[in-house]
Write a protein that holds these residues in place. Structure first.
Motif, PDB file in Angstrom:
ATOM      1  N   ASN A 253      58.013  41.875 -61.314  1.00  0.00           N
ATOM      2  CA  ASN A 253      58.762  43.124 -61.209  1.00  0.00           C
ATOM      3  C   ASN A 253      59.571  43.337 -62.489  1.00  0.00           C
ATOM      4  OD1 ASN A 253      59.929  45.438 -60.223  1.00  0.00           O
ATOM      5  ND2 ASN A 253      61.431  44.394 -58.930  1.00  0.00           N
ATOM      6  N   VAL A 254      58.875  43.777 -63.511  1.00  0.00           N
ATOM      7  CA  VAL A 254      59.463  43.993 -64.830  1.00  0.00           C
ATOM      8  C   VAL A 254      59.210  45.440 -65.248  1.00  0.00           C
ATOM      9  CG1 VAL A 254      59.326  43.350 -67.274  1.00  0.00           C
ATOM     10  CG2 VAL A 254      59.170  41.582 -65.513  1.00  0.00           C
ATOM     11  N   ASN A 255      60.185  46.030 -65.951  1.00  0.00           N
ATOM     12  CA  ASN A 255      59.979  47.382 -66.484  1.00  0.00           C
ATOM     13  C   ASN A 255      59.085  47.280 -67.726  1.00  0.00           C
ATOM     14  OD1 ASN A 255      60.051  50.003 -67.332  1.00  0.00           O
ATOM     15  ND2 ASN A 255      62.292  50.136 -67.536  1.00  0.00           N
ATOM     16  N   TRP A 256      57.790  47.452 -67.531  1.00  0.00           N
ATOM     17  CA  TRP A 256      56.844  47.265 -68.630  1.00  0.00           C
ATOM     18  C   TRP A 256      56.963  48.350 -69.693  1.00  0.00           C
ATOM     19  CZ3 TRP A 256      55.247  42.596 -68.485  1.00  0.00           C
ATOM     20  CH2 TRP A 256      55.048  41.945 -67.256  1.00  0.00           C
ATOM     21  N   ASN A 257      57.682  49.398 -69.394  1.00  0.00           N
ATOM     22  CA  ASN A 257      57.886  50.451 -70.408  1.00  0.00           C
ATOM     23  C   ASN A 257      58.751  49.959 -71.575  1.00  0.00           C
ATOM     24  OD1 ASN A 257      56.388  52.437 -69.037  1.00  0.00           O
ATOM     25  ND2 ASN A 257      58.168  52.947 -67.735  1.00  0.00           N
ATOM     26  N   ASN A 258      59.448  48.831 -71.352  1.00  0.00           N
ATOM     27  CA  ASN A 258      60.301  48.288 -72.419  1.00  0.00           C
ATOM     28  C   ASN A 258      59.503  47.475 -73.440  1.00  0.00           C
ATOM     29  OD1 ASN A 258      62.556  49.409 -71.165  1.00  0.00           O
ATOM     30  ND2 ASN A 258      62.975  47.548 -69.963  1.00  0.00           N
ATOM     31  N   TYR A 259      58.209  47.272 -73.156  1.00  0.00           N
ATOM     32  CA  TYR A 259      57.397  46.443 -74.047  1.00  0.00           C
ATOM     33  C   TYR A 259      56.217  47.250 -74.572  1.00  0.00           C
ATOM     34  CZ  TYR A 259      60.034  42.645 -71.868  1.00  0.00           C
ATOM     35  OH  TYR A 259      61.044  41.841 -71.404  1.00  0.00           O
ATOM     36  N   SER A 260      55.757  46.811 -75.749  1.00  0.00           N
ATOM     37  CA  SER A 260      54.602  47.441 -76.381  1.00  0.00           C
ATOM     38  C   SER A 260      53.460  46.441 -76.463  1.00  0.00           C
ATOM     39  CB  SER A 260      54.962  47.922 -77.794  1.00  0.00           C
ATOM     40  OG  SER A 260      55.284  46.800 -78.614  1.00  0.00           O
ATOM     41  N   SER A 261      52.315  46.896 -76.902  1.00  0.00           N
ATOM     42  CA  SER A 261      51.157  46.014 -77.048  1.00  0.00           C
ATOM     43  C   SER A 261      51.448  44.904 -78.038  1.00  0.00           C
ATOM     44  CB  SER A 261      49.940  46.824 -77.515  1.00  0.00           C
ATOM     45  OG  SER A 261      49.609  47.825 -76.562  1.00  0.00           O
ATOM     46  N   LYS A 262      52.225  45.220 -79.065  1.00  0.00           N
ATOM     47  CA  LYS A 262      52.559  44.229 -80.093  1.00  0.00           C
ATOM     48  C   LYS A 262      53.385  43.092 -79.494  1.00  0.00           C
ATOM     49  CE  LYS A 262      54.435  43.875 -84.766  1.00  0.00           C
ATOM     50  NZ  LYS A 262      55.284  42.724 -84.494  1.00  0.00           N
ATOM     51  N   ASP A 263      54.287  43.420 -78.545  1.00  0.00           N
ATOM     52  CA  ASP A 263      55.101  42.384 -77.905  1.00  0.00           C
ATOM     53  C   ASP A 263      54.223  41.362 -77.179  1.00  0.00           C
ATOM     54  OD1 ASP A 263      57.488  43.556 -78.753  1.00  0.00           O
ATOM     55  OD2 ASP A 263      57.537  44.900 -77.019  1.00  0.00           O
ATOM     56  N   PHE A 264      53.151  41.817 -76.547  1.00  0.00           N
ATOM     57  CA  PHE A 264      52.234  40.899 -75.866  1.00  0.00           C
ATOM     58  C   PHE A 264      51.501  40.018 -76.866  1.00  0.00           C
ATOM     59  CE2 PHE A 264      52.999  43.674 -72.312  1.00  0.00           C
ATOM     60  CZ  PHE A 264      52.783  42.888 -71.189  1.00  0.00           C
ATOM     61  N   ILE A 265      51.101  40.626 -77.956  1.00  0.00           N
ATOM     62  CA  ILE A 265      50.367  39.858 -78.968  1.00  0.00           C
ATOM     63  C   ILE A 265      51.278  38.826 -79.618  1.00  0.00           C
ATOM     64  CG2 ILE A 265      49.140  40.029 -81.161  1.00  0.00           C
ATOM     65  CD1 ILE A 265      48.194  42.805 -80.253  1.00  0.00           C
ATOM     66  N   ASP A 266      52.529  39.215 -79.849  1.00  0.00           N
ATOM     67  CA  ASP A 266      53.482  38.291 -80.477  1.00  0.00           C
ATOM     68  C   ASP A 266      54.067  37.297 -79.489  1.00  0.00           C
ATOM     69  OD1 ASP A 266      53.026  39.651 -82.809  1.00  0.00           O
ATOM     70  OD2 ASP A 266      54.801  40.942 -82.629  1.00  0.00           O
ATOM     71  N   GLY A 267      53.881  37.522 -78.200  1.00  0.00           N
ATOM     72  CA  GLY A 267      54.403  36.609 -77.183  1.00  0.00           C
ATOM     73  C   GLY A 267      55.882  36.742 -76.969  1.00  0.00           C
ATOM     74  N   THR A 268      56.449  37.935 -77.150  1.00  0.00           N
ATOM     75  CA  THR A 268      57.896  38.136 -76.991  1.00  0.00           C
ATOM     76  C   THR A 268      58.274  38.755 -75.641  1.00  0.00           C
ATOM     77  OG1 THR A 268      57.719  40.300 -78.089  1.00  0.00           O
ATOM     78  CG2 THR A 268      58.204  38.385 -79.474  1.00  0.00           C
ATOM     79  N   VAL A 269      57.296  38.872 -74.749  1.00  0.00           N
ATOM     80  CA  VAL A 269      57.573  39.444 -73.431  1.00  0.00           C
ATOM     81  C   VAL A 269      58.260  38.384 -72.571  1.00  0.00           C
ATOM     82  CG1 VAL A 269      56.568  40.430 -71.341  1.00  0.00           C
ATOM     83  CG2 VAL A 269      55.593  40.988 -73.584  1.00  0.00           C
ATOM     84  N   SER A 270      59.362  38.769 -71.921  1.00  0.00           N
ATOM     85  CA  SER A 270      60.127  37.830 -71.100  1.00  0.00           C
ATOM     86  C   SER A 270      60.018  38.214 -69.622  1.00  0.00           C
ATOM     87  CB  SER A 270      61.590  37.814 -71.529  1.00  0.00           C
ATOM     88  OG  SER A 270      62.348  36.985 -70.666  1.00  0.00           O
TER      89      SER A 270
END
Length: 590
Positions: free
Chosen positions: A110-127
């Motif tokens: 249950n995370v607000n995925w609008n706060n992240y971009s595709s680059k965040d997933f690639i860089d591994g910065t999603v919390s």
């Protein structure tokens, strides 16, 4: 003397008489190949006419089997996961699954995925630290360009059980349709029921391909099951009623040869047409070709004779005899005068006739048990074998290949051993094979054996499948012969009710493996043995003429010296007119 000769010319109505005294005191024994009624005497038990019609009628099994087997591909399992938001559609699927839904494909952080971009997933910065899991609200499916009903209506997670409900709707239609179509066929004829059903089947099949809602899909599938069983049973009964003698056995079993071929062909079509709508159209449109057979197929001459339609019988017999290269007897019209067959003086028979006599009640009771057992074991094993793993399309082809020799063997069994014992032994052996697949691993576990016995379990399952496939071929032939013409289609359809109940239970049978993995196969084994034993309570019908009325079915068969002696004294014609007692020539001369 003249009266006795006239009696012998009308031996169709003496199905209870197996031996007739001749003038010199000797007896004439009926052979297996003897033409046993006026229809067979006129056109022969089997010829070019019967071959053409039985071949065409057997082909009606193809679209019906396609429709029955289609859900295997309509609802083929596909990998799926919680859907990515539109702005994250470029995120690799593997990364998205690993980060957002680590538990299963039904829940997501249950995370607000609008706060992240595709680059965040690639860089591994999603919390996702401290985030709770919530049910998914949308899904993505592998190979989305080829839809299945699962991906079309997202039948996953909480909606997964709807797949079984969709199949149950079809099978419920089968259970009801077998009985209702029997009533319609016995009242309005085999041909009209068959051609009307195949027309409706084609229309419903095409409508399903364009179905926009899952609820409508359920309703249409139920209607399709209702109609498809009508096509199969009407075609089968018509097949049995245009042949005679031992050819009923061959034609009845050969009627099922297109069934395994249908498994093979639909596997090829499904492999090429991965979208369920395209496949549905492909299996529905060929019904148009079958509709054109209305101008080729005749009505059952035995049904017409049983309902008193003499002129139509004569027209069909003239066409058939010409096609077979035979000459009709000169007095054929007179021989057709007596059998204006009715039931207790009524124009048509009904459901009550299935239970009118003790023998009929006994037959229908044990047939309920037998049909339930055969269908539960047959489809239970099919479902089990399909879960052994491997490619879906290859397994489907192999399932059809296994059944072809089984049907062929059934013909040999029936020719050599009648009806009762082949059905009893094949069904009971299928039950024993299922029990062995349970007992063998249990014994191995008891002795702590390290030997791999998986191949033994698999072999037992395949032996059971082969054996019950033979039962499935024998059972319709035996059932059709147990009912007289006026209620034959009704009797076969009524027996199918218990088969429909068994079919509805099969999808849930394997849920019992959660209690113990041996329970499903144990149930199949017990049902197979009980069904096999039940067969022995039914009368043998092999090499006997088909009865036309309930009275003829109930008439005693001379099977003892006492009855044979009594039979030589008088012969009584069983028909709606007052009984005619005919004195044999030898007694009259005395």
């Amino acid at each position: 003397m003249d009266r006795y000769k006239r009696y012998r010319s009308m031996k169709m109505h003496q199905s209870s008489v197996k031996e007739l005294p001749l003038e010199d005191g000797k007896q004439k024994h009926q052979s297996d190949d003897e033409e046993d009624d006026i229809i067979s005497a006129a056109i022969g038990n089997f010829g070019r006419w019967q071959f053409k019609l039985t071949f065409l009628l057997s082909l009606f099994n193809i679209p019906c089997t396609w429709h029955i087997f289609a859900p295997t591909f309509h609802a083929a399992p596909r990998n799926h996961w919680c859907g990515r938001p539109a702005h994250l559609i470029d995120v690799p699927v593997t990364k998205w699954i690993n980060i957002s839904q680590p538990v299963d494909e039904c829940s997501i952080y249950n995370v607000n995925w609008n706060n992240y971009s595709s680059k965040d997933f690639i860089d591994g910065t999603v919390s996702t630290v401290g985030a709770s899991l919530v049910p998914c609200t949308q899904w993505e499916f592998e190979g989305i360009n080829a839809e299945t009903v699962v991906s079309q209506w997202e039948l996953v997670c909480d909606k997964k059980q709807l797949i079984n409900i969709a199949e149950m709707m079809f099978l419920a239609g089968v259970a009801i349709g077998g009985f209702v179509s029997g009533v319609i066929s016995d009242r309005y004829g085999r041909k009209r029921t068959l051609m009307g059903s195949v027309t409706i089947q084609t229309i419903i099949g095409v409508c399903i391909a364009f179905c926009p809602w899952f609820e409508l899909y359920l309703i249409l599938r139920a209607c399709l099951g209702f109609i498809s069983v009508s096509v199969v049973f009407s075609g089968f009964v018509l097949t049995m009623e245009i042949v005679g003698g031992h050819w009923r056995t061959i034609a009845g079993c050969s009627y099922l040869f297109p069934v395994p071929l249908s498994y093979i062909t639909i596997s090829g079509m499904a492999y090429l047409l991965r979208d369920w709508r395209d496949l549905q159209l492909a299996i529905s449109l060929p019904g148009i070709l079958f509709m054109t057979l209305y101008w080729v197929l005749p009505e059952s001459p035995r049904w017409l004779l049983a309902t008193g339609k003499k002129m139509k019988v004569l027209q069909i017999l003239q066409e058939a005899s010409l096609y077979n290269g035979r000459d009709l007897p000169d007095n054929i019209d007179k021989q057709l005068e007596v059998p204006t067959l009715q039931t207790d003086g009524h124009q048509s028979a009904g459901v009550a006739d299935l239970f009118r006599t003790s023998q009929m009640r006994r037959n229908i009771f044990f047939l309920f048990i037998i049909w339930f057992s055969v269908y539960l074991v047959y489809y239970g094993l099919v479902l089990n074998i399909s879960n052994i793993g491997g490619d879906l399309y290859i397994n489907s082809v192999l399932s059809g290949v296994v059944e072809i020799p089984s049907i062929a063997v059934s013909i040999l069994f029936l020719m050599r051993g009648g009806r009762r014992w082949p059905l009893c032994l094949t069904l009971a052996f299928a039950g024993v094979a299922c029990l062995l697949s349970v007992i063998i691993p249990t014994i191995a576990d008891y002795f702590d054996s390290d030997v791999d016995i998986q191949w033994l379990k698999t072999a037992c399952a395949h032996m059971g499948k082969f054996s019950v496939s033979s039962s499935n071929a024998v059972m319709p032939v035996f059932t059709a012969e147990l009912f007289p013409t006026v209620i034959r289609n009704l009797g076969v359809g009524a027996s199918n009710v218990s088969a429909g109940i068994a079919l509805m239970l099969v999808p849930y049978l394997w849920n019992l493996s959660e209690m113990d993995v041996r329970v499903p196969m144990g149930i199949l084994g017990i049902c197979g043995i009980i069904g096999g034993i039940s067969v022995l309570f039914l009368p043998e019908t092999g090499n006997k003429p088909l009865a036309a009325t309930v009275e003829e079915q109930e008439s005693p068969v001379p099977n003892s010296p006492h009855k044979e002696k009594k039979q030589e004294e008088t012969f009584t014609l069983q028909n709606p007119t007052p009984n005619i007692t005919i004195i044999p020539t030898s007694n009259a001369m005395a």
